[in-house]
Motif scaffolding. Structure first.
Motif, PDB file in Angstrom:
ATOM      1  N   VAL A 176      38.947  19.403   9.276  1.00  0.00           N
ATOM      2  CA  VAL A 176      38.154  20.196  10.202  1.00  0.00           C
ATOM      3  C   VAL A 176      39.086  20.748  11.280  1.00  0.00           C
ATOM      4  O   VAL A 176      39.920  20.016  11.834  1.00  0.00           O
ATOM      5  N   VAL A 177      38.955  22.043  11.556  1.00  0.00           N
ATOM      6  CA  VAL A 177      39.786  22.725  12.552  1.00  0.00           C
ATOM      7  C   VAL A 177      38.889  23.192  13.688  1.00  0.00           C
ATOM      8  O   VAL A 177      37.924  23.932  13.452  1.00  0.00           O
ATOM      9  N   ILE A 178      39.177  22.758  14.897  1.00  0.00           N
ATOM     10  CA  ILE A 178      38.443  23.248  16.072  1.00  0.00           C
ATOM     11  C   ILE A 178      39.257  24.390  16.667  1.00  0.00           C
ATOM     12  O   ILE A 178      40.348  24.183  17.198  1.00  0.00           O
ATOM     13  N   ALA A 182      37.071  23.194   7.078  1.00  0.00           N
ATOM     14  CA  ALA A 182      35.985  23.651   7.954  1.00  0.00           C
ATOM     15  C   ALA A 182      36.589  24.148   9.265  1.00  0.00           C
ATOM     16  O   ALA A 182      37.351  23.427   9.914  1.00  0.00           O
ATOM     17  N   VAL A 183      36.265  25.364   9.651  1.00  0.00           N
ATOM     18  CA  VAL A 183      36.762  25.954  10.891  1.00  0.00           C
ATOM     19  C   VAL A 183      35.594  26.122  11.855  1.00  0.00           C
ATOM     20  O   VAL A 183      34.630  26.838  11.560  1.00  0.00           O
ATOM     21  N   LEU A 184      35.681  25.463  12.996  1.00  0.00           N
ATOM     22  CA  LEU A 184      34.621  25.508  14.005  1.00  0.00           C
ATOM     23  C   LEU A 184      35.041  26.435  15.140  1.00  0.00           C
ATOM     24  O   LEU A 184      35.986  26.140  15.869  1.00  0.00           O
ATOM     25  N   LEU A 232      42.710  22.346  17.864  1.00  0.00           N
ATOM     26  CA  LEU A 232      43.588  23.375  18.420  1.00  0.00           C
ATOM     27  C   LEU A 232      43.229  23.764  19.850  1.00  0.00           C
ATOM     28  O   LEU A 232      43.849  24.669  20.413  1.00  0.00           O
ATOM     29  N   ARG A 233      42.232  23.082  20.434  1.00  0.00           N
ATOM     30  CA  ARG A 233      41.886  23.293  21.853  1.00  0.00           C
ATOM     31  C   ARG A 233      42.008  22.012  22.670  1.00  0.00           C
ATOM     32  O   ARG A 233      41.670  21.996  23.851  1.00  0.00           O
ATOM     33  N   ASN A 234      42.469  20.926  22.038  1.00  0.00           N
ATOM     34  CA  ASN A 234      42.675  19.651  22.738  1.00  0.00           C
ATOM     35  C   ASN A 234      41.437  19.176  23.482  1.00  0.00           C
ATOM     36  O   ASN A 234      41.511  18.695  24.619  1.00  0.00           O
ATOM     37  N   ILE A 235      40.276  19.288  22.824  1.00  0.00           N
ATOM     38  CA  ILE A 235      39.046  18.895  23.524  1.00  0.00           C
ATOM     39  C   ILE A 235      38.687  17.429  23.280  1.00  0.00           C
ATOM     40  O   ILE A 235      37.821  16.883  23.974  1.00  0.00           O
TER      41      ILE A 235
END
Length: 434
Positions: free
Chosen positions: A383-385, A317-319, A412-415
């Motif tokens: 899941v990929v952000i 899943a890519v968000l 990938l955004r370190n949120i």
């Protein structure tokens, strides 16, 4: 004042709407009749927070109009803005100036009295003088002055950037043109926002140098992030410590999947080509371009590692797909590198983006579009952000984990905080530079 804006794309539309909100009479020209019809009806063809309401208000006031008729729009205009696209020219990396020059020729033929012709489009150094030559060739009797007035609008925050700018840059060579531009931007001067007057070449260079520097900051922190992963440091702590230095600043020191969008990629390439043309290689900029592409590819390897090298038939899943939040712009987005690579490796990819589907459907074949993050992760192995939309910043992590076949996250955004993610039930977490 009466203003004509040639080009009703992102820059032209935002500029025209904001100038009309200043109280000027603005007419926007575009060659696309369907777009003009939409805009006359108050329908905005792009997603930009606040733009639709501002457009409606100024349409109602009568200060803002739209047309396909260049002669009608330019007639009696005191300033004519060129705000057309300058994409990367296919094959050589130069900025494609064909739209700018075509607009200049049309303006030249339409001029009947004195006007200031203003280049709002991002153009390489020396372009404004070439535009002036095209204007004179189209109409040797034309009376005009040339001005460079580059835009500094961030997608997703363009209205605020126009109304409350860090600075307004105006490149001009005559006092007459300077007075016209001063009157145009008078509402900002009265509120003491800085207006910087320069020559034509300096104004052109300010735009490219600014974007290249910001792209360099992004790429620098991404390289530091790669080293952090190897040595056990946390890039978020490193960036925080760096950003507290007033000489460095915290903005654009956010590690992630690389820069994208409509500006940084094409502008860095154009600046690099300009350097080559003038025998002054932009070695730092050239390296930034190269490293940014490597960063995007490194994200694929991170995902591959989380899935132990087996992507075929795994559900991912890519968000987030747009190059940044609060825009529908997919140009040069990291998703356009990462998602096709995942599909090509045999993964079953589900995607979710609040505004990206309209453009993304044609750009990303082979994926399943979902209406929510929770729908996208159902039965997923990872899941990929990828884009830090606000709605992805406050997900119910426990709910997310329970819906997944294998609760794993590539942030990938370190949120998210890694410990919180694991406490919510995720078995593996990977950020960038952590």
């Amino acid at each position: 004042m009466r203003i004509a804006v040639v080009g009703a794309g992102y820059v032209g539309l935002v500029s025209g709407v904001c100038f009309s909100d200043f109280g000027h009479e603005v007419v926007c020209i575009d060659s696309d009749p369907d777009k003009i019809l939409q805009l006359r009806q108050g329908v905005v063809p792009i997603y930009e927070p606040g733009l639709e309401d501002l457009l409606a208000r100024n349409l109602a006031s009568g200060r803002l109009t739209f047309t396909t008729d260049m002669a009608q729009a330019v007639d009696e205009a005191e300033a004519v803005f060129i705000a057309v696209g300058t994409p990367t020219r296919r094959g050589d990396g130069h900025a494609d100036l064909s739209y700018v020059m075509a607009a200049a020729a049309d303006i030249g033929r339409a001029l009947t009295g004195y006007a200031v012709v203003v280049t709002k489009s991002t153009v390489p150094v020396g372009t404004n003088r070439k535009v002036a030559a095209v204007l004179r060739e189209a109409n040797p009797q034309a009376s005009f002055d040339m001005v460079s007035n580059p835009e500094f609008l961030r997608e997703g925050a363009a209205i605020d950037d126009f109304m409350r700018p860090d600075r307004v840059v105006i490149g001009t060579e005559t006092e007459r043109a300077r007075k016209v531009m001063a009157e145009l931007y008078r509402p900002l001067s009265l509120r003491e926002f800085p207006v910087v007057y320069t020559g034509l070449e300096s104004a052109e260079m300010i735009k490219y140098a600014s974007n290249a520097f910001l792209a360099t900051k992004i790429t620098f922190i991404n390289e530091i992030a790669a080293l952090c992963e190897r040595v056990g440091a946390d890039v978020k702590a490193v960036a925080k410590g760096m950003g507290m230095d007033g000489r460095i600043g915290s903005k654009f020191l956010h590690a992630g999947p690389g820069y994208g969008g409509s500006c940084f990629p094409k502008d860095t390439r154009a600046l690099a080509r300009s350097g080559q043309d003038h025998a002054v290689p932009m070695q730092i900029v050239e390296t930034v371009i190269k490293v940014n592409e490597e960063v995007k590819r490194r994200m694929f390897l991170k995902i591959e590692d989380l899935l132990d090298g087996r992507l075929r038939d795994r559900t991912i899943a890519v968000l987030g797909l747009t190059f940044k939040p609060n825009t529908d712009d997919m140009r040069e987005a990291p998703s356009l590198t990462l998602v096709p690579a995942l599909v090509g490796a045999g993964a079953k990819v589900r995607v979710c983006d609040p505004q990206g589907q309209r453009e993304g459907e044609a750009l990303l074949p082979g994926v399943k579009w979902c209406d929510s993050a929770y729908q996208a992760v159902q039965g997923a192995d990872l899941v990929v952000i990828l884009t830090e939309w606000n709605e992805f910043r406050a997900l119910d992590l426990a709910r997310l984990a329970k819906r997944m076949a294998v609760p794993q996250m590539a942030d990938l955004r370190n949120i998210y905080d890694p410990d919180e993610v694991r406490a919510a039930g995720f078995v593996r977490y990977a950020g960038v530079g952590r």
